[in-house]
Write an enzyme that holds these catalytic residues in place. Sequence first.
Site, PDB file in Angstrom:
ATOM      1  N   HIS A 326       0.652  -1.291  -0.040  1.00 23.01           N
ATOM      2  CA  HIS A 326      -0.027   0.118   0.053  1.00 23.01           C
ATOM      3  C   HIS A 326       0.677   1.284   0.038  1.00 23.01           C
ATOM      4  O   HIS A 326       0.424   2.241  -0.304  1.00 23.01           O
ATOM      5  CB  HIS A 326      -0.923  -0.188   1.221  1.00 23.01           C
ATOM      6  N   GLY A 327       1.965   1.242   0.252  1.00 25.43           N
ATOM      7  CA  GLY A 327       2.822   2.249   0.397  1.00 25.43           C
ATOM      8  C   GLY A 327       4.098   2.174   1.251  1.00 25.43           C
ATOM      9  O   GLY A 327       4.389   1.486   1.979  1.00 25.43           O
TER      10      GLY A 327
END
Length: 488
Positions: A326-327
Amino acid sequence: MLFNSINFAIFLPIVFFFFWFTTRGDRRLQNILLLVASYFFYACWDWRFLSLLIFSTLLDYFTGIKIYEAKNKYNKKLWLWLSLIVNVGFLGVFKYYNFFSASFAHGLSLLGCSVNPFSLQLILPVGISFYTFHGLSYVLDLFKNRIKPERNFIDYSLFVSFFPLLIAGPIERATHLLPQITKKREFNYSNAVDGLRQILWGLFKKIVIADNCAEYANSIFNNSTNYSGSTLVLGALFFTLQIYCDFSGYSDIALGVARLFGIELIRNFAFPYFSRDIAEFWRRWHISLTTWFRDYLYIPLGGSRGSIWMKIRNTFIIFLISGFWHGANWTFIIWGFLNALYIIPSIIFKTNRNNIDIVAKGRYLPTIKEFISIVITFSLTVFAWIFFRANNVRHAFRYIYNMFIGLNHKLGYIQTISLLKNKIGYNIPILIILFIIIEWIGREGQYALMNITTKVNSVMRWSFYIILLLLIFYQGNYNENVFIYFQF
């Protein structure tokens, strides 16, 4: 180009018209048209990164053929690793280089060594995680002999870059999408109407619920030290609704748009906030990603076979990688770690498959036990989302600390009530309640409106559609246009 923009409202009817009325049912022309439209759609964001998308497509197209034609397993692995290294390498450079560089420098500073890490001033290509996973699933399925290579480059390119799913999924499999691309498609009126209905519901979730919630969630999270504990709880609830309605709204629009062109995409959400345990939540949230990790990572690691410690190890690996996907921020890794902790008891006691069907199936209301289970699961999810939303780990812990110690202050509740009354108003809470009721009533369908509107007469049905449109136009918030998952 955003789904909730005027540009897309013009783009979609034009593509729809040319697709059905100028190609004369020629599948080859239809696919060329959709591919050109998809590249134009992507180029509207930043035309420079179109070359990266095309390169990724070419890489997996040719390595896929080489994997299939390889005479021995060594050569198969060689071509597979070429695809894996290059694809993951692009993700590493664009998405994770600065994170690793800064984390390494911070680690050295703890040992007394001061360094100035070199950082890259790069823009993260929108949708890179999604189209990279499309290509990886293709070459991995070829390596496992699940499919044969697609020789038609146009068809394969459309599989990777079909514009409804290009930016934020769902993450499709070649086994599901390619057969639909390579066969003749005929216009189906009922399917197209259902697609429009799903687009309408997706727009309502995004513009009316998600973007209104975003305004207040951002205000509370960005100024968390100024608010009471009860207000911070409200901020976490707003973000919880925002991220669901934002992402599932995108998925609804994507699936609905695909249906207009005779294509069925993978379902990505199945009413996750009505889950009775965390295992059920993850079967219903971002389904295309969780099943991707299950099939291409969890099962190869051993899956649920072996000892209980192996199952726990595999679960933590999957959730930590999911968080990292996700990041490039420790907050996402902690979010993944928390969800792994949540799900471990169900693995140990073998209750992770207890809740397969939707809650209260065939009934109007859940039992008291089901309701309590939903509330507990939802509360755990809300808590984990705080890490997902926070700017950094320190911000997350400070937010949680202030939230819990502030719950004892009576003046804090007065502040929260004042905020609801004077700044937020009554419209947003009423709309949220309406949204939850509609989702609950329609929870047995593929999406909320699928079965609801088919059970009433045409007058009530069209009245409902008009009400939704009016709410979108008059109650929608047009300040928060970008979909959250564009950054992933």
